[in-house]
Enzyme design. Structure first.
Site, short mmCIF file in Angstrom:
data_model
loop_
_atom_site.label_atom_id
_atom_site.label_comp_id
_atom_site.label_asym_id
_atom_site.label_seq_id
_atom_site.Cartn_x
_atom_site.Cartn_y
_atom_site.Cartn_z
N HIS A 1 92.43 -45.36 -56.52
CA HIS A 1 91.62 -44.82 -58.32
C HIS A 1 93.14 -44.45 -58.34
CE1 HIS A 1 87.98 -42.98 -60.32
NE2 HIS A 1 88.82 -43.42 -61.01
N HIS B 1 86.50 -47.07 -47.99
CA HIS B 1 85.32 -46.44 -48.42
C HIS B 1 86.45 -45.06 -49.15
CE1 HIS B 1 82.34 -42.67 -50.38
NE2 HIS B 1 83.69 -42.48 -50.25
N GLU B 2 87.07 -44.63 -47.98
CA GLU B 2 88.37 -44.00 -48.54
C GLU B 2 90.02 -44.70 -49.11
OE1 GLU B 2 87.99 -40.64 -48.42
OE2 GLU B 2 85.47 -40.77 -47.47
N HIS C 1 89.16 -44.68 -52.88
CA HIS C 1 89.49 -43.19 -53.90
C HIS C 1 90.63 -43.56 -53.77
CE1 HIS C 1 85.16 -41.42 -53.74
NE2 HIS C 1 85.68 -41.51 -52.72
#
Ligand SMILES: [Zn+2]
Length: 671
Positions: free
Chosen positions: A468, A461-462, A465
């Protein structure tokens, strides 16, 4: 001597020189940086030449570079490696910073120049990105109230100040109720509880100064207690106390505060020209209107409720087998659901863990990024703020893309949870700068360090990010990377979690720490199946809260929020044995501040998109389909906030997201 935070950083990739910075450098550096920033703002606002894009918008973009330096260093250490001095500084900085930034956003001279440019925008010959920055800057000022005059302006300031105060009281009342209540357990009461619950009840007891173990209202203790305690009377007592937080009468009661907050928010929205606070809040989101939010939530609500109703029957039958009559209650659900989970898909965490080595999971996240986006990762030996931090240089075809830092282990000085932040964001203005991105987690140390499946999911998940931020390719920093609408920002991160579940990824990287053997097929199947257990309950408790949040901020503010909440729950047919995930008197997302007010829906909004976006890969022929990967980078990961989120998603998918993939993923409709 010059302050090491503000002097030039002659380090590899201009990473902050953490070793040279001491805690006593922060306050003077911040003072100086704020002074410089204010002078820059004054110069832009009081310039005598006609406003143009360069002397106003670009000048604003470029201003405050010293603030960025100080804050990126300070927040890195304050969050991940705090100490009493850093905590003290944080308390000192927080009101100063909010005053600093609200001073800028309510600067009327500055606003007049921005508004002048906005009015002439058609004749300025701007690039698309410049138009976007002008629009966002102008809108930001208007939404902060910079266009208000006279009495309206005064009233707006009063409302803001009062709301800040009420938000703080709401939080403090909640903390007081959580702190004051606890239930002592004797040795018999502990029967049936797993070791980890017993030991956290014992340490909670010590903290409360009791010789006995206790149950407190902290989620990490009360939820497992409700899950495992066979004592129905104790579950009921604990549950009732838990859902009464903020509604116990007396000085810590939050119900009147909630009503006043809702009234003031509505007044604020009206002053700014909106019909309702929801309309004001959603204007900047991908969802845009309350109707679209409700529409999405209701599409999920119906199947979730059907599933929950069916599950309630199963659980009631189990309760009857225990000789308990009467209806299934909210304090029974978790207990019988846990029993059912054990019977239906028992997954032994202890035998799973050796297959999930931290280092192998990092390799897996990197390998997926390599196959999807061609990124390569090379370990980098640089001094950071803590010896546990590791760094990699990220390249593509030999070209430098970013520095990625992982700070994975839990320690007392780190706040809980996991997060991603950019120590430096990607931008090309005023000079080209490559991102420095950090993932911070709270995994247990070990030799080798082993993860739970949830931990591994957090890691992916991290890292989503981080991608991105790292793949961002825009000109201006204010729209770089994750600077996107709140209901869009979790798309890249939640989407990346899907690659952990790809069987070939687990087959390659989930290898046993001692034997090197890949995870057995049967275990793999259990892991993947366990993910959608009890989703009827989870979805119902969440969606009910999101619908109440929305109803509170639409139309006229309710005089009695508790009555409004009851009315709505009745309308949607809330199952009797499920409570809201957060009820009004303790709904901190909505009342502690503005962040998630009429925005609690956004977790689900993002989840609808991530499920739908991953389905695009599956439809195209697989998780590593190169064309889909390129589209994901071109339309979503590289574009930051340079265009409206909906436009970006449409470009990637060819249509807007539908709820079907989410409902299948949660097991609420047949796959
Ligand atoms: Zn996230």
């Amino acid at each position: 001597m010059t302050n090491p935070i503000l002097s030039e950083w002659n380090t590899p990739f201009k990473i902050a020189p953490f070793a040279e910075i001491s805690d006593e450098d922060f306050a003077p550096a911040l003072e100086q940086a704020m002074g410089v920033h204010n002078a820059q703002i004054d110069a832009i606002a009081s310039a005598t030449e006609t406003p143009n894009f360069v002397n106003t918008i670009e000048a604003l973009e470029a201003a405050g570079e010293q603030m960025d330096k100080v804050l990126s260093v300070f927040y890195s250490v304050a969050g991940a490696d705090s100490n009493p001095r850093r905590e003290e500084l944080q308390r000192e900085f927080s009101p100063k910073l909010s005053e600093h930034y609200s001073g800028i956003s309510s600067n009327k001279t500055l606003f007049r120049r921005v508004a002048d440019l906005w009015n002439r925008r058609e004749h300025l010959d701007l690039t698309d990105e410049q138009k976007r920055i002008l629009f966002l800057t102008y809108r930001g000022f208007v939404r902060a109230g910079a266009a208000l005059q006279g009495e309206q302006d005064t009233r707006m300031q009063e409302i803001k100040a009062r709301l800040a105060l009420l938000g703080t009281s709401f939080t403090q009342n909640l903390l007081a109720d959580e702190r004051d209540w606890y239930m002592e357990l004797n040795e018999d009461d502990l029967l049936g509880l797993p070791d980890f619950v017993v030991s956290s009840a014992r340490s909670a007891g010590q903290e409360k100064g009791s010789d006995d173990p206790v149950v407190t209202l902290s989620r990490s203790l009360i939820v497992p207690f409700l899950q495992f305690s066979p004592r129905r009377d104790l579950r009921e007592k604990a549950y009732r106390a838990w859902v009464s937080r903020g509604a116990n009468g007396g000085e810590t009661d939050n119900r009147e505060i909630a009503a006043e907050i809702l009234g003031l928010r509505q007044e604020r929205a009206k002053l700014l020209g909106y019909d309702s606070f929801a309309e004001y809040k959603l204007e900047t989101e991908m969802a845009r209107t309350p109707d679209r939010v409700r529409d999405l939530l209701m599409q999920v609500w119906e199947p979730a409720k059907m599933r929950a109703d069916a599950d309630a029957e199963t659980l009631t039958a189990m309760m009857r087998d225990d000789g308990v009559n009467g209806p299934l209650e909210a304090w029974d659900w978790r207990y019988y659901a846990e029993k059912r989970r054990k019977a239906e898909h028992d997954l032994d965490e202890a035998s799973l863990k050796p297959y999930l080595q931290l280092n192998r999971m990092i390799e897996a996240a990197f390998d997926c990024a390599n196959r999807l986006f061609g990124l390569a990762f090379k370990p980098l030996d640089v001094p950071l703020y803590h010896p546990d931090c590791r760094a990699w240089e990220v390249t593509r075809e030999g070209r430098h893309i970013a520095v990625f830092i992982g700070d994975y282990f839990a320690r007392g000085s780190k706040r809980s949870g996991a997060w991603c932040s950019a120590m430096r964001s990607q931008a090309k203005f005023p000079v080209e700068q490559a991102p420095i991105v950090i993932n911070v987690c709270n995994f247990a140390k070990g030799d080798p360090a082993l993860l739970s499946y949830d931990d591994a999911r957090t890691l992916f998940h991290e890292f989503g990010h981080a991608l991105h931020q790292m793949l961002s390719n825009v000109t201006y920093e204010s729209i770089s990377g994750t600077s996107v609408a709140r209901d869009f920002v979790e798309l890249p991160s939640q989407l990346y979690e899907h690659w952990l579940d790809v069987p070939e990824v687990l087959a390659e990287f989930a290898t046993h720490a001692d034997t090197g053997e890949p995870m057995p097929r049967e275990m793999l199947g259990k892991v993947l199946k366990a993910a959608n257990f009890d989703q009827g309950f989870q979805t119902v408790e969440y969606v009910a809260s999101a619908l109440v949040d929305l109803a509170f901020h639409e139309g006229d503010a309710p005089d009695d929020p508790m009555a409004k909440q009851a009315e709505l729950l009745n309308e949607i047919g809330m199952p009797a044995a499920i409570g809201m995930r957060h009820a009004t008197p303790h709904f901190a997302h909505v009342f502690a501040g503005d962040g998630y007010s009429s925005g609690y829906y956004s977790y689900m909004w993002s989840e609808v998109m991530d499920a739908d976006a991953f389905a695009a890969f599956e439809e195209a022929g697989g998780a590593f389909d190169p064309e889909r990967a390129k589209a994901l980078e071109d339309s979503i990961l590289s574009t930051g906030g340079s265009r409206e989120a909906e436009e970006l998603y449409l470009e990637f998918r060819g249509r807007l997201p539908g709820v079907e993939a989410l409902l299948k993923g949660r097991g609420l409709i047949a796959a």
